[in-house]
Design a protein around this motif. Structure first.
Motif, PDB file in Angstrom:
ATOM      1  N   LYS A  30       0.826  -1.214   0.000  1.00 37.68           N
ATOM      2  CA  LYS A  30       0.000   0.000   0.000  1.00 37.68           C
ATOM      3  C   LYS A  30       0.853   1.254   0.000  1.00 37.68           C
ATOM      4  N   LYS A  31       2.165   1.075  -0.087  1.00 33.71           N
ATOM      5  CA  LYS A  31       3.058   2.226  -0.023  1.00 33.71           C
ATOM      6  C   LYS A  31       3.816   2.388  -1.338  1.00 33.71           C
ATOM      7  N   ALA A 242      11.129   3.002  13.463  1.00 33.29           N
ATOM      8  CA  ALA A 242      10.476   3.509  12.251  1.00 33.29           C
ATOM      9  C   ALA A 242      11.257   4.674  11.640  1.00 33.29           C
ATOM     10  N   VAL A 324       6.200   9.292   9.792  1.00 31.54           N
ATOM     11  CA  VAL A 324       5.918   7.952  10.342  1.00 31.54           C
ATOM     12  C   VAL A 324       5.933   7.870  11.863  1.00 31.54           C
TER      13      VAL A 324
ATOM     14  N   PRO B 272       4.566   1.694   9.715  1.00 37.14           N
ATOM     15  CA  PRO B 272       4.889   2.621   8.623  1.00 37.14           C
ATOM     16  C   PRO B 272       4.645   2.036   7.237  1.00 37.14           C
ATOM     17  N   VAL B 273       4.395   0.716   7.154  1.00 45.58           N
ATOM     18  CA  VAL B 273       4.124   0.141   5.835  1.00 45.58           C
ATOM     19  C   VAL B 273       2.709  -0.427   5.734  1.00 45.58           C
ATOM     20  N   ASP B 274       1.857  -0.012   6.644  1.00 44.49           N
ATOM     21  CA  ASP B 274       0.418  -0.323   6.589  1.00 44.49           C
ATOM     22  C   ASP B 274       0.079  -1.811   6.513  1.00 44.49           C
ATOM     23  N   LEU B 275       0.743  -2.618   7.306  1.00 51.55           N
ATOM     24  CA  LEU B 275       0.411  -4.047   7.298  1.00 51.55           C
ATOM     25  C   LEU B 275      -0.971  -4.264   7.908  1.00 51.55           C
TER      26      LEU B 275
END
Lengths: 349, 320
Positions: A30-31, A242, A324, B272-275
């Motif tokens: 999704k990134k 992060a 983030v 931060p990677v929307d898992l």
């Protein structure tokens, strides 16, 4: 300067793919991150900045250093085409200059015999970097604090401006100029194009925050190592990694051996100074046991130690960490807080 | 939220607490930020709205319990899920309930940043405005209106305890009936897929993990002084971001929070990677509910599911 119609870009990218492994901003889950592309149609042009930084192209999160077995030791060699990276904004191209000082560019160091990292060099040395003008900086961007500019070409071999219907190309390095000469299907850019670029640059710059003079940051940080300000700054940090993992300049790594019986491999992995285990010694002692100490380390490395070693700050103002951070620990505010801080310590002590 | 500010001022003035952990206005449009309030003046900075995402109780156990060492009595502003974490800490003997003062607040749900981002196709949202049941999102060249429900966290949409079941003070009017259609709808639908399909989804999803451990570090239930991923003598699990290593990390973490997860959704928001982290945690929650009829963080006198044994419990998971 040459220009290519946007609708013809795939021809150019195909031409590039013939000689290079091309990495570009593309969908990863999704990134959006830099990944190896096989066609121009995978590239996301509509983005402002990728969610993950491009450092993984040259410094992968996990990289095999060597493998061993009964047949002996095998060190990876690079037999592939060289790397080209498309679509790097100035905050990212300048991060490569910083990382190259650490891993590749030993002549920057006082001692010319410093270690040069072969894993970095085999990817970075022959690469072709397409810098891209950042038409629309985000509200989290602060590249102008760190000598950056949305239209700066530093660190790029070729500089590209997206003018809505065209891409305008300018050779920056010799390598970049030579590559552009090879491509025969472009038109010359006109005065109208240059005017358009100037206009886009002006608009982009208007989105940036007010410039902050960060020169005094180095000296200030040299004086506050044992000041209580670090407790204030770090209070809300929860010590996840992060910020360090999305940062284009954070480059600390861990080395891990994974083996079974007579076979195995040694891997280099991204690590983070935010983690407790980062500095835990074999005895069990940990010199950076507390969050405060770890937060201080990260900031000191960026705005003080790196200056000592390489005469610049280790931050490009890309703003990814701001986006983030789960607790909104905003590095821009931290920088201001440090600059405004009145030292409490008695100088006699 | 003047009532909140006044209450905090009052308990600071009365020396009922040494510090109050609450939310202040963040630097980004959708981020509130944790603040530590020690003075009446600082209490003015407190806010509560849909941006107050974090589960602040996590600070009670983080960083070698720094906060509990620095302050004797700690006040915390809590939403429903946050107050359940305090119950969890109490039944697991991590805190003494009397050392914590809970200021409960009725919660209408909090924003999920990644949902917002999807709605505007990744463009940057610079401002927003709530208009009754709708939210108006504003950026440089756009303005869009969406139903508020579309931008709330999944956890909030199935929350049954928005009124801080455990609290010492309560600010405002409790939300009345909470109608949750089916908390396990997504899990049940996922469960209907073939095991190959499910495995493919899990592999695809978790292959994106960058192992930053933001999920673990924001999680109130993850408070081990030393996490299994940090055990390196001997090393318990591989540290690479490869999918096999990442899945093991997430599987073990989820088993470890079985019967302990309060579904605050902090992990989902922090990633931060929307898992899709909730696909695992909600499944584990459902199993615990069905097998042991236990819901974490509700009853401060009940022993946790994994710390008690009862002869009538279903044991088919052991017998196969």
């Amino acid at each position: 300067m040459i220009k290519i119609k946007k609708t013809d870009l795939h021809n150019f990218i195909e031409f590039l793919i013939k000689d290079y492994n091309v990495y570009a901003p593309a969908d990863v889950g999704k990134k959006i991150a830099f990944k190896k592309i096989n066609s121009a149609f995978e590239i996301r042009h509509d983005i402002t900045n990728t969610h993950l930084s491009p450092k993984n192209v040259f410094f992968p999160q996990s990289e095999v250093m060597f493998q061993y077995s009964d047949d002996g030791l095998k060190i990876p060699e690079r037999n592939e085409k060289p790397i080209a990276v498309w679509g790097m904004r100035n905050c990212d191209t300048s991060s490569l200059i910083m990382l190259n000082k650490v891993f590749g560019d030993a002549h920057q160091m006082p001692d010319k015999n410093m270690y040069k990292d072969p894993y970095w060099k085999m990817k970075y040395d022959n690469c072709l970097i397409f810098g891209q003008a950042c038409n629309e900086p985000l509200s989290t961007c602060f590249c102008n604090w760190f000598d950056g500019n949305p239209f700066a070409k530093k660190g790029a071999d070729v500089f590209v401006v997206d003018t809505c219907d065209h891409f305008i190309f300018e050779g920056v390095s010799e390598k970049g100029k030579a590559f552009l000469l090879k491509y025969k299907f472009a038109e010359e850019a006109t005065k109208t194009d240059l005017d358009k670029i100037a206009e886009l640059k002006k608009t982009a710059e208007s989105y940036l925050p007010e410039k902050l003079d960060v020169k005094p940051l180095y000296n200030k940080m040299s004086q506050i190592w044992d000041e209580p300000i670090w407790d204030e700054i770090s209070a809300k940090c929860i010590n996840c990694g992060a910020c360090t993992f999305v940062c284009p300049t954070c480059h600390c790594f861990d080395v891990s051996d994974e083996g079974k019986g007579k076979k195995g491999k040694r891997i280099r992995l991204w690590d983070s100074c935010m983690f407790q285990i980062f500095t835990r010694e074999a005895s069990g002692h940990n010199p950076r046991e507390l969050s405060t100490q770890r937060v201080r380390q990260r900031l000191m490395h960026k705005y003080n130690y790196f200056m000592d070693n390489y005469e610049q700050y280790l931050c490009t103002g890309c703003g990814r960490c701001v986006q983030v951070c789960p607790v909104n620990l905003d590095i821009r505010e931290v920088i201001k807080q440090i600059l405004d801080y009145k030292i409490s310590r008695n100088e006699d002590n | 939220m003047q009532q909140l500010v006044d209450k905090v001022k009052e308990i600071i003035k009365n020396k009922e607490v040494d510090v109050v952990i609450g939310w202040g206005r963040g630097s980004l449009p959708f981020s509130a930020t944790p603040i530590f309030v020690e003075t009446e003046k600082d209490a003015e900075k407190l806010i509560f709205d849909e941006t107050c995402r974090n589960n602040l109780t996590t600070y009670l156990t983080k960083d070698k319990r720094r906060i509990s060492k620095e302050y004797k009595k700690i006040g915390i502003v809590v939403k429903g899920c946050d107050s359940r974490s305090v119950v969890l800490y109490t039944v697991e003997n991590q805190i003494k309930r009397e050392n914590v003062v809970l200021i409960g607040i009725p919660c209408n749900g909090v924003f999920e940043k990644k949902k917002l981002s999807q709605l505007v196709d990744g463009k940057e949202i610079l401002d927003f405005q709530i208009d009754r049941e709708n939210i108006i999102l504003k950026g440089r060249n756009f303005e869009q209106t969406h139903p508020l429900k579309e931008v709330l966290c999944d956890s909030c949409l199935t929350c049954q305890y928005p009124d801080a079941p455990e609290h010492d003070y309560f600010i405002g009017t409790p939300r009345k009936e909470v109608n949750v259609p089916d908390a396990y709808k997504t899990i049940n639908e996922f469960g209907k897929k073939s095991s190959e399909e499910r495995w493919a989804y899990i592999q695809e999803e978790y292959s994106k993990c960058i192992r930053c451990y933001a999920c673990r570090n924001v999680c109130p239930s993850c408070y081990c002084p030393e996490c299994f991923v940090d055990q390196n003598d001997p090393q318990w699990i591989g540290k690479t971001p490869e999918v096999t290593d990442s899945i093991i990390f997430h599987l073990i973490r989820n088993l470890h929070i079985a019967g302990r997860c309060v579904d605050c959704g902090a992990c989902v928001s922090a990633c931060p990677v929307d898992l899709d982290l909730r696909i695992m945690s909600k499944k584990v929650e459902k199993e615990i509910k069905e097998r042991f009829d236990y819901t974490a963080g509700i009853d401060i006198h009940e022993k946790p599911a994994m710390a008690s044994y009862c002869e009538h419990e279903k044991q088919d998971f052991i017998m196969g």
